[in-house]
Design a protein around this motif. Structure first.
Motif, PDB file in Angstrom:
ATOM      1  N   ALA A  62       1.713  36.040 -39.764  1.00 49.84           N
ATOM      2  CA  ALA A  62       3.144  36.221 -39.499  1.00 49.84           C
ATOM      3  C   ALA A  62       3.310  37.325 -38.467  1.00 49.84           C
ATOM      4  CB  ALA A  62       3.898  36.575 -40.781  1.00 49.84           C
ATOM      5  N   MET A  63       3.992  37.024 -37.376  1.00 51.49           N
ATOM      6  CA  MET A  63       4.208  38.000 -36.318  1.00 51.49           C
ATOM      7  C   MET A  63       5.619  38.563 -36.384  1.00 51.49           C
ATOM      8  SD  MET A  63       4.532  35.406 -33.020  1.00 51.49           S
ATOM      9  CE  MET A  63       4.922  36.720 -31.836  1.00 51.49           C
ATOM     10  N   ASP A  64       5.750  39.830 -35.981  1.00 47.64           N
ATOM     11  CA  ASP A  64       7.072  40.400 -35.716  1.00 47.64           C
ATOM     12  C   ASP A  64       7.386  40.129 -34.252  1.00 47.64           C
ATOM     13  OD1 ASP A  64       7.317  41.398 -38.275  1.00 47.64           O
ATOM     14  OD2 ASP A  64       6.779  43.458 -37.748  1.00 47.64           O
ATOM     15  N   LEU A  65       8.463  39.414 -33.999  1.00 46.41           N
ATOM     16  CA  LEU A  65       8.867  39.157 -32.625  1.00 46.41           C
ATOM     17  C   LEU A  65       9.163  40.463 -31.894  1.00 46.41           C
ATOM     18  CD1 LEU A  65      11.278  36.131 -33.190  1.00 46.41           C
ATOM     19  CD2 LEU A  65       8.993  36.052 -32.150  1.00 46.41           C
ATOM     20  N   ARG A  66       9.111  40.436 -30.576  1.00 46.84           N
ATOM     21  CA  ARG A  66       9.493  41.616 -29.793  1.00 46.84           C
ATOM     22  C   ARG A  66      10.882  42.092 -30.237  1.00 46.84           C
ATOM     23  NH1 ARG A  66       9.917  40.919 -23.749  1.00 46.84           N
ATOM     24  NH2 ARG A  66       7.871  39.944 -23.953  1.00 46.84           N
ATOM     25  N   GLY A  67      11.039  43.395 -30.371  1.00 43.60           N
ATOM     26  CA  GLY A  67      12.323  43.939 -30.781  1.00 43.60           C
ATOM     27  C   GLY A  67      12.550  43.965 -32.278  1.00 43.60           C
ATOM     28  N   HIS A  68      11.610  43.440 -33.047  1.00 41.26           N
ATOM     29  CA  HIS A  68      11.787  43.290 -34.486  1.00 41.26           C
ATOM     30  C   HIS A  68      10.657  43.977 -35.254  1.00 41.26           C
ATOM     31  CE1 HIS A  68      14.114  39.995 -32.755  1.00 41.26           C
ATOM     32  NE2 HIS A  68      14.735  39.846 -33.896  1.00 41.26           N
ATOM     33  N   GLY A  69      10.936  44.330 -36.496  1.00 47.14           N
ATOM     34  CA  GLY A  69       9.920  44.880 -37.372  1.00 47.14           C
ATOM     35  C   GLY A  69       9.176  46.037 -36.754  1.00 47.14           C
ATOM     36  N   ASP A  70       7.849  45.965 -36.784  1.00 46.23           N
ATOM     37  CA  ASP A  70       7.008  47.028 -36.236  1.00 46.23           C
ATOM     38  C   ASP A  70       6.500  46.711 -34.839  1.00 46.23           C
ATOM     39  OD1 ASP A  70       7.158  48.830 -38.372  1.00 46.23           O
ATOM     40  OD2 ASP A  70       5.647  47.722 -39.497  1.00 46.23           O
ATOM     41  N   SER A  71       7.001  45.640 -34.224  1.00 42.47           N
ATOM     42  CA  SER A  71       6.663  45.369 -32.830  1.00 42.47           C
ATOM     43  C   SER A  71       7.455  46.288 -31.917  1.00 42.47           C
ATOM     44  CB  SER A  71       6.963  43.907 -32.475  1.00 42.47           C
ATOM     45  OG  SER A  71       6.049  43.028 -33.103  1.00 42.47           O
ATOM     46  N   GLU A  72       6.974  46.441 -30.671  1.00 43.60           N
ATOM     47  CA  GLU A  72       7.698  47.271 -29.717  1.00 43.60           C
ATOM     48  C   GLU A  72       9.060  46.656 -29.393  1.00 43.60           C
ATOM     49  OE1 GLU A  72       5.246  50.066 -26.902  1.00 43.60           O
ATOM     50  OE2 GLU A  72       4.706  47.964 -26.491  1.00 43.60           O
ATOM     51  N   LYS A  73       9.969  47.514 -28.956  1.00 39.90           N
ATOM     52  CA  LYS A  73      11.349  47.104 -28.757  1.00 39.90           C
ATOM     53  C   LYS A  73      11.816  47.432 -27.333  1.00 39.90           C
ATOM     54  CE  LYS A  73      12.217  47.709 -33.673  1.00 39.90           C
ATOM     55  NZ  LYS A  73      10.775  47.818 -34.016  1.00 39.90           N
ATOM     56  N   PRO A  74      11.334  46.650 -26.358  1.00 43.83           N
ATOM     57  CA  PRO A  74      11.756  46.900 -24.972  1.00 43.83           C
ATOM     58  C   PRO A  74      13.243  46.640 -24.796  1.00 43.83           C
ATOM     59  CG  PRO A  74      10.633  44.791 -25.136  1.00 43.83           C
ATOM     60  CD  PRO A  74      10.466  45.464 -26.472  1.00 43.83           C
TER      61      PRO A  74
ATOM     62  N   ILE B  45      16.945  47.517 -38.871  1.00 47.74           N
ATOM     63  CA  ILE B  45      15.995  48.220 -38.002  1.00 47.74           C
ATOM     64  C   ILE B  45      15.859  47.541 -36.638  1.00 47.74           C
ATOM     65  CG2 ILE B  45      14.696  49.172 -39.936  1.00 47.74           C
ATOM     66  CD1 ILE B  45      12.501  47.127 -39.350  1.00 47.74           C
ATOM     67  N   VAL B  46      16.529  46.421 -36.453  1.00 48.97           N
ATOM     68  CA  VAL B  46      16.539  45.763 -35.144  1.00 48.97           C
ATOM     69  C   VAL B  46      17.673  46.360 -34.314  1.00 48.97           C
ATOM     70  CG1 VAL B  46      16.825  43.569 -33.922  1.00 48.97           C
ATOM     71  CG2 VAL B  46      15.616  43.637 -36.117  1.00 48.97           C
ATOM     72  N   PRO B  47      17.398  46.955 -33.164  1.00 48.19           N
ATOM     73  CA  PRO B  47      18.454  47.579 -32.363  1.00 48.19           C
ATOM     74  C   PRO B  47      19.519  46.561 -31.930  1.00 48.19           C
ATOM     75  CG  PRO B  47      16.277  48.262 -31.584  1.00 48.19           C
ATOM     76  CD  PRO B  47      16.060  47.141 -32.559  1.00 48.19           C
ATOM     77  N   PRO B  48      20.771  46.979 -31.869  1.00 43.43           N
ATOM     78  CA  PRO B  48      21.829  46.057 -31.445  1.00 43.43           C
ATOM     79  C   PRO B  48      21.575  45.412 -30.088  1.00 43.43           C
ATOM     80  CG  PRO B  48      22.793  48.029 -32.405  1.00 43.43           C
ATOM     81  CD  PRO B  48      21.321  48.284 -32.297  1.00 43.43           C
ATOM     82  N   TYR B  49      20.934  46.144 -29.158  1.00 43.08           N
ATOM     83  CA  TYR B  49      20.702  45.555 -27.837  1.00 43.08           C
ATOM     84  C   TYR B  49      19.731  44.378 -27.914  1.00 43.08           C
ATOM     85  CZ  TYR B  49      16.307  48.297 -27.607  1.00 43.08           C
ATOM     86  OH  TYR B  49      15.066  48.832 -27.851  1.00 43.08           O
ATOM     87  N   VAL B  50      18.875  44.359 -28.931  1.00 40.96           N
ATOM     88  CA  VAL B  50      17.961  43.223 -29.109  1.00 40.96           C
ATOM     89  C   VAL B  50      18.760  41.992 -29.537  1.00 40.96           C
ATOM     90  CG1 VAL B  50      16.010  42.318 -30.428  1.00 40.96           C
ATOM     91  CG2 VAL B  50      16.009  44.702 -29.660  1.00 40.96           C
ATOM     92  N   ARG B  51      19.607  42.173 -30.556  1.00 35.79           N
ATOM     93  CA  ARG B  51      20.433  41.044 -31.006  1.00 35.79           C
ATOM     94  C   ARG B  51      21.333  40.549 -29.884  1.00 35.79           C
ATOM     95  NH1 ARG B  51      20.497  44.259 -35.726  1.00 35.79           N
ATOM     96  NH2 ARG B  51      22.495  45.215 -35.181  1.00 35.79           N
ATOM     97  N   ASP B  52      21.883  41.483 -29.118  1.00 39.46           N
ATOM     98  CA  ASP B  52      22.772  41.112 -28.017  1.00 39.46           C
ATOM     99  C   ASP B  52      22.009  40.336 -26.947  1.00 39.46           C
ATOM    100  OD1 ASP B  52      25.239  40.995 -26.776  1.00 39.46           O
ATOM    101  OD2 ASP B  52      25.024  42.921 -25.770  1.00 39.46           O
ATOM    102  N   GLY B  53      20.811  40.798 -26.608  1.00 41.03           N
ATOM    103  CA  GLY B  53      20.018  40.130 -25.587  1.00 41.03           C
ATOM    104  C   GLY B  53      19.596  38.737 -26.005  1.00 41.03           C
ATOM    105  N   MET B  54      19.293  38.560 -27.284  1.00 42.23           N
ATOM    106  CA  MET B  54      18.886  37.251 -27.783  1.00 42.23           C
ATOM    107  C   MET B  54      20.051  36.264 -27.751  1.00 42.23           C
ATOM    108  SD  MET B  54      16.562  38.530 -30.991  1.00 42.23           S
ATOM    109  CE  MET B  54      15.999  36.921 -31.556  1.00 42.23           C
ATOM    110  N   ARG B  55      21.225  36.767 -28.011  1.00 44.37           N
ATOM    111  CA  ARG B  55      22.400  35.903 -28.007  1.00 44.37           C
ATOM    112  C   ARG B  55      22.876  35.616 -26.585  1.00 44.37           C
ATOM    113  NH1 ARG B  55      27.982  37.347 -28.216  1.00 44.37           N
ATOM    114  NH2 ARG B  55      29.307  35.670 -28.999  1.00 44.37           N
ATOM    115  N   ASP B  56      22.665  36.560 -25.682  1.00 47.55           N
ATOM    116  CA  ASP B  56      23.137  36.422 -24.294  1.00 47.55           C
ATOM    117  C   ASP B  56      22.118  35.634 -23.490  1.00 47.55           C
ATOM    118  OD1 ASP B  56      24.693  36.704 -22.059  1.00 47.55           O
ATOM    119  OD2 ASP B  56      23.935  38.701 -21.555  1.00 47.55           O
TER     120      ASP B  56
END
Length: 269
Positions: free
Chosen positions: A52-64, A184-195
């Motif tokens: 099981a992987m943590d996607l970028r921006g999620h969990g313990d993966s890096e959050k560019p 723990i997922v930054p709002p900019y990650v959720r925003d970028g995924m939706r945009d």
């Protein structure tokens, strides 16, 4: 951790048998690998190699700060895990936004090395008229609060989002675990995924590997019509509908889900 120069490092969790058939699990929007805890620590681990992987921006993966609107970036993340752990041949399982990432991967890297695909609560695109029609109104009403940078506003929306993913009522322990995963997922990650504007609906016609579609009849995020259309399009596909479940049949009915996944993996391997 899968480390890459110039790309975000990706956190992965492995359970089960190292020399058995590999199953790569890809979680959904604003979640992490713990979404799959009822699979990772189940009898599936007695027969298969579970990753099981943590996607970028999620969990313990890096959050560019960027890359969330790029299909190739998502696809290359999955490819990095496959290569780093030498998973081929493997079965690819994607839930919700994770199913979109799986489609990104297949579109970019084809199905070479993939024995089969399980798409759960399928999201076949974002930002297009057809794919937007499959999103439930209650989910759409969570925006823009769900991507707000105000902590109180986003936490309230995330709490509603967690509840909306389930048809059954969660225990307090489950609710707070899932809410913590989301916050723990930054709002900019959720925003970028939706945009993002991408559609893989037509690509479904070209999927060449056996595909299991899993969908809850009471899905509060993605209408079951999305899965039925995918079943109509994908040449070698089977649709398994869960009459009592919502967006998370693997959590709400884990015994059935795990049994069907095991049967599918055994059949295609």
């Amino acid at each position: 951790m899968v480390s890459r120069t110039g790309r975000p490092d990706l956190h992965v969790v492995e359970t089960g048998l190292q020399d058995a058939q590999s199953i790569l699990l890809v979680h959904g929007y604003s979640q992490n690998h713990l979404s799959w805890r009822k699979q990772l620590f189940s009898p599936l681990a007695d027969a298969f190699h579970l990753v099981a992987m943590d996607l970028r921006g999620h969990g313990d993966s890096e959050k560019p700060r960027d890359g969330y609107d790029d299909s190739e970036a998502w696809a290359s993340d999955v490819r990095a895990v496959v290569e780093a752990l030498d998973l081929e041949p493997f079965v690819l399982v994607g839930w919700s936004y994770g199913s979109l990432v799986v489609l990104d991967y297949l579109a970019s890297y084809s199905a070479i090395g993939v024995d089969g695909v399980n798409l759960v609560g399928i999201v076949a695109g974002v930002g297009t008229e057809q794919t937007n029609e499959w999103l439930q109104q209650g989910y759409l009403e969570l925006f823009p609060d769900l991507v707000s940078s105000d902590a109180e506003t986003s936490a309230s929306a995330l709490d509603r989002f967690v509840a909306q993913c389930f048809n059954a009522e969660l225990s307090p322990e489950e609710r707070y675990l899932l809410l913590g995963m989301n916050t723990i997922v930054p709002p900019y990650v959720r925003d970028g995924m939706r945009d993002r504007t991408v559609a893989h609906v037509e690509f479904l016609d070209d999927i060449s590997v056996p595909t299991l579609l899993t969908h809850g009849a009471h899905d509060g995020v993605v209408a079951i019509d999305a899965a039925r259309e995918a079943a109509r399009r994908i040449p070698d596909s089977t649709l398994s509908e869960y009459p009592e479940d919502g967006h998370t049949p693997f959590w709400e009915s884990p015994e059935r889900f795990n049994r069907e996944l095991a049967e599918f993996v055994t059949e295609v391997s």
